[in-house]
Write an enzyme that holds these catalytic residues in place. Structure first.
Site, PDB file in Angstrom:
ATOM      1  N   LYS A  68     -37.564 -79.313  84.210  1.00  0.00           N
ATOM      2  CA  LYS A  68     -36.137 -79.062  84.063  1.00  0.00           C
ATOM      3  C   LYS A  68     -35.816 -77.570  84.126  1.00  0.00           C
ATOM      4  O   LYS A  68     -34.738 -77.169  84.579  1.00  0.00           O
ATOM      5  CB  LYS A  68     -35.625 -79.643  82.740  1.00  0.00           C
ATOM      6  CG  LYS A  68     -34.135 -79.535  82.544  1.00  0.00           C
ATOM      7  CD  LYS A  68     -33.379 -80.277  83.637  1.00  0.00           C
ATOM      8  CE  LYS A  68     -31.880 -80.190  83.433  1.00  0.00           C
ATOM      9  NZ  LYS A  68     -31.134 -80.842  84.520  1.00  0.00           N
TER      10      LYS A  68
ATOM     11  N   SER B 254     -26.698 -68.204 110.617  1.00  0.00           N
ATOM     12  CA  SER B 254     -27.010 -69.148 109.565  1.00  0.00           C
ATOM     13  C   SER B 254     -26.048 -70.337 109.557  1.00  0.00           C
ATOM     14  O   SER B 254     -25.915 -71.034 110.542  1.00  0.00           O
ATOM     15  CB  SER B 254     -27.004 -68.389 108.231  1.00  0.00           C
ATOM     16  OG  SER B 254     -27.473 -69.174 107.182  1.00  0.00           O
TER      17      SER B 254
END
Length: 327
Positions: free
Chosen positions: A206, A154
């Site tokens: 949000k 990764s």
């Protein structure tokens, strides 16, 4: 009527035995005081030596294990161990500080990134990747190699792909070129418990990925596009770093991992080798100097003092919110 006073008798003269006993007690007391002074001097001297060693080790951060300074070439080592994230030993700030110190040392013949990491933050990994490429432009005579121990996956592989070469063990794990964002959903559980979620926002999305609210398909699509963008940046960085050494396959950038041996076949790694091999045979500087910054002054002092004491004795004896991660 007048009082009469008997004359005070003169003090008795000590017998020879009493005199001898008093002399012995006095001499023993003097000897004891002398011993106490000697022990006091000894312990004070020992404390002064201890403090001098501590100050000497702390005042020379580039000597001994970290800085050579003896006019001979060395291989500089910077560790990338553990999760790559802010505030961790493998944070971008720590790794970059070590890389810069290694590159600026006049005795550095080459730099080895000693890697054992499952990955971490894409931003932190990108910072280090960019710094490696910058140092290669500024110091073209100093090669930078990645040496993989158990794992370089990764974000760790993101960093390694910027190196001139990647050395692995046959059983190392490399790859995992992908991005993940995880979380949990408690909507059904809240329904069974009769709990109502109440949240107010200024901005329609949000509360994106709120685990207590149903999945917003629009927000889900948007977040997937964000992950795809980060993934594309990861892929571009690997391709730029590895170049035509990559033997691209359909699943190379799918998040899968490979052994070091298979990684070499795919062009994800270059050769089998450990730190000793790279230092001696590739860089040509057998001596290794670790430039990985300690986290703080006390850690550095403790590490150096422990090393000094160990050497002396040996010689004498002979977070909960979803976060994107590269994966």
């Amino acid at each position: 009527m007048s009082e009469t006073h008997e004359p005070t008798p003169p003090p008795a003269t000590p017998t020879p035995w009493e005199r001898e006993t008093l002399e012995k007690v006095l001499m023993a007391s003097i000897a004891e005081q002398r011993r106490a002074r000697l022990w006091g001097i000894f312990f004070k001297s020992l404390l002064m030596v201890y403090l001098a060693v501590i100050l000497w080790l702390g005042a020379q951060p580039l000597m001994d294990l970290r800085g050579g300074g003896d006019g001979k070439g060395h291989t500089a080592v910077v560790d990338v161990v553990g999760t790559i994230a802010p505030g961790q030993p493998a944070s971008a700030d720590t790794i970059i500080q070590g890389l810069r110190a290694a590159a600026e040392d006049a005795n550095t013949q080459g730099i080895v990134l000693r890697m054992n990491t499952p990955g971490g933050s894409p931003v932190q990994s990108a910072y280090v990747y960019d710094e490696i490429r910058r140092l290669k432009r500024l110091k073209p005579g100093i090669p930078i190699y990645a040496v993989v121990a158990d794992m370089c996956a990764s974000g760790g592989y993101y960093i390694a792909s910027a190196a001139d070469k990647i050395f692995v063990n046959n059983a190392s794990v490399v790859g995992s070129i992908g991005v993940i964002m995880g979380g949990f959903g408690f909507v059904d559980a809240m329904g069974r418990l009769g709990v109502e979620r109440r949240v107010m926002t200024a901005g329609a999305h949000k509360a994106i990925l709120d685990p207590f609210s149903p999945v917003d398909e629009i927000a889900k699509t948007h977040m997937q596009s964000v992950l795809d963008t980060v993934h594309r940046q990861f892929i571009d960085a690997v391709k730029q770093g590895r170049g035509d050494r990559l033997k691209e396959t359909p699943d190379m950038f799918s998040g899968l991992v490979w052994t070091g041996a298979d990684g070499i076949k795919l062009g994800l790694a270059d050769e089998v080798g450990d730190l000793r091999h790279v230092a001696e045979d590739v860089i040509g500087a057998k001596k290794t100097v670790n430039f990985t910054p300690d986290q703080n002054f006390l850690d550095r002092i403790g590490h150096r003092f422990g090393t000094a004491v160990g050497s002396f004795l040996w010689n004498a004896l002979d977070s909960a919110a979803p976060q994107a991660r590269l994966q």
